[in-house]
Write an enzyme that holds these catalytic residues in place. Structure first.
Site, PDB file in Angstrom:
ATOM      1  N   ASN A   9       0.821  -1.221  -0.006  1.00  0.00           N
ATOM      2  CA  ASN A   9       0.024   0.014  -0.068  1.00  0.00           C
ATOM      3  C   ASN A   9       0.927   1.332   0.112  1.00  0.00           C
ATOM      4  OD1 ASN A   9      -1.976   1.967   0.557  1.00  0.00           O
ATOM      5  ND2 ASN A   9      -2.356   1.240   2.669  1.00  0.00           N
ATOM      6  N   LYS A  11       0.163   4.219  -0.181  1.00  0.00           N
ATOM      7  CA  LYS A  11      -0.594   5.394   0.475  1.00  0.00           C
ATOM      8  C   LYS A  11      -0.429   6.676  -0.631  1.00  0.00           C
ATOM      9  CE  LYS A  11      -0.075   3.222   4.697  1.00  0.00           C
ATOM     10  NZ  LYS A  11      -0.162   3.256   6.166  1.00  0.00           N
ATOM     11  N   HIS A  97      -9.827   1.226   4.847  1.00  0.00           N
ATOM     12  CA  HIS A  97      -8.446   1.184   5.656  1.00  0.00           C
ATOM     13  C   HIS A  97      -8.668   2.336   6.794  1.00  0.00           C
ATOM     14  CE1 HIS A  97      -4.253   2.550   6.265  1.00  0.00           C
ATOM     15  NE2 HIS A  97      -3.816   1.561   5.619  1.00  0.00           N
ATOM     16  N   GLU A  99      -7.106   4.839   7.927  1.00  0.00           N
ATOM     17  CA  GLU A  99      -6.826   6.034   7.456  1.00  0.00           C
ATOM     18  C   GLU A  99      -8.012   6.700   6.636  1.00  0.00           C
ATOM     19  OE1 GLU A  99      -2.908   5.641   5.289  1.00  0.00           O
ATOM     20  OE2 GLU A  99      -2.366   4.968   7.411  1.00  0.00           O
ATOM     21  N   GLU A 169      -5.595  -5.030  10.468  1.00  0.00           N
ATOM     22  CA  GLU A 169      -4.716  -3.939  10.650  1.00  0.00           C
ATOM     23  C   GLU A 169      -5.107  -3.181  12.038  1.00  0.00           C
ATOM     24  OE1 GLU A 169      -2.641  -2.713   6.704  1.00  0.00           O
ATOM     25  OE2 GLU A 169      -4.327  -1.692   6.790  1.00  0.00           O
ATOM     26  N   GLY A 175       2.252   1.945  10.667  1.00  0.00           N
ATOM     27  CA  GLY A 175       3.059   3.065  10.702  1.00  0.00           C
ATOM     28  C   GLY A 175       3.797   3.574  12.114  1.00  0.00           C
ATOM     29  N   SER A 212       3.226  -2.201  10.313  1.00  0.00           N
ATOM     30  CA  SER A 212       4.563  -2.188  10.684  1.00  0.00           C
ATOM     31  C   SER A 212       5.228  -3.649  10.132  1.00  0.00           C
ATOM     32  CB  SER A 212       4.857  -1.930  12.135  1.00  0.00           C
ATOM     33  OG  SER A 212       4.654  -0.618  12.316  1.00  0.00           O
TER      34      SER A 212
HETATM   35  P1  PGA Z   1       2.664   0.170   7.460  1.00  0.00           P
HETATM   36  O1  PGA Z   1       1.266   0.416   7.008  1.00  0.00           O
HETATM   37  O2  PGA Z   1       3.174  -0.874   7.187  1.00  0.00           O
HETATM   38  O3  PGA Z   1       3.170   1.504   7.265  1.00  0.00           O
HETATM   39  O4  PGA Z   1       2.564   0.103   9.155  1.00  0.00           O
HETATM   40  C1  PGA Z   1       0.425  -0.622   6.669  1.00  0.00           C
HETATM   41  C2  PGA Z   1      -0.789  -0.064   6.083  1.00  0.00           C
HETATM   42  O5  PGA Z   1      -1.606   0.998   6.631  1.00  0.00           O
HETATM   43  O6  PGA Z   1      -1.494  -0.732   5.253  1.00  0.00           O
END
Ligand code: PGA
Length: 254
Positions: A9, A11, A97, A99, A169, A175, A212
């Protein structure tokens, strides 16, 4: 034989030149002997789906969108339809997601409407669910996951429901550099598989872990019986680490 989906992803990162370069690097670095049980999907920003899809055409790398509209077309300024995604070579779309849920206030109902619509198209929905830190600390993890799953699975029929890929997730792991431990992740994945079992035969439902994931922790996560892949944010922006995670899945699938 184990099956895995390794998804990146991107983003709101990259510009056109970098998106094309990253796609090229992944394409060049992917093992020629990629196990048939391993699927690789990248989710670039929507404006780069087309060029990225062109770069990886004819390879095992698939492309998807990070979000889509629940409406097929019309006066919805700024939205991206499933037909648009398909017409530029996208085959998957993330939905819900964290976010989108947290920053853009997408409710369980909105997420459910999107999944419902996507299941009427040829796109494969990747439904993202997960609890916040506060929800975990106050013992609400299972309730939150149940609500997120109920919202979707009560709205759709059994046959199409089998096409959903789930991404667990935990919001606190996204993140932050603090991934769920293999025990925490396996526990949640097992809970999700059993709970989805109330609606469909979930034995073969693909449940990806996200939050992560790195080249260092991928193997212990992917070894867990209920973890069928990874949705990778930060670590998917470097071809080297993304390829290393794909190689781990390749080894474990074989
Ligand atoms: P990350 O994000 O691997 O940077 O923690 C995962 C995601 O949001 O899909």
């Amino acid at each position: 034989m184990r099956q895995y989906v390794i998804a990146g992803n991107w983003k709101m990162n990259t510009v056109l030149s970098r998106a094309e370069e990253l796609a090229q690097e992944i394409k060049q670095g992917i093992s020629q002997s990629l196990h048939s049980g391993v699927s690789v999907v990248v989710f670039p920003p929507s404006v780069f789906i087309h060029p990225v899809a062109q770069h990886v055409q004819g390879t095992r790398i698939k492309v998807g969108a990070q979000n889509c509209s629940n409406e097929p077309y019309g006066a919805f300024t700024g939205e991206i339809s499933t037909d648009m995604i398909t017409s530029v070579g996208g085959e998957y779309t993330l939905i819900g997601h964290s976010e989108r849920r947290v920053i853009y206030k997408e409710s369980n109902e909105v997420v459910a409407a999107k999944v419902k619509h996507v299941l009427t198209t040829s796109l494969t929905p990747v439904l993202c669910i997960g609890e916040t830190l506060q929800e975990r600390q106050s013992g609400q993890t299972w309730t939150v996951l149940q609500q997120q799953l109920d919202a979707v699975y009560t709205q759709i029929d059994k046959t199409s429901a089998e096409n959903i890929i789930i991404a667990y997730e935990p919001v606190w792991a996204i993140g932050t550099g603090v991934a769920a431990t293999k025990v925490e992740a396996q526990e949640a994945h097992n809970f999700i598989r059993k709970y989805v079992g109330n609606y469909i035969d979930s034995t073969n439902t693909m449940i990806l872990y996200g939050g992560s994931v790195t080249a260092d922790n991928a193997d212990q996560l992917l070894l867990q019986p209920d973890i069928n892949g990874a949705l990778i944010g930060g670590a998917s922006l470097k071809a080297e680490t993304f390829l290393s995670i794909i190689a781990t899945a390749n080894k474990l699938a074989g």
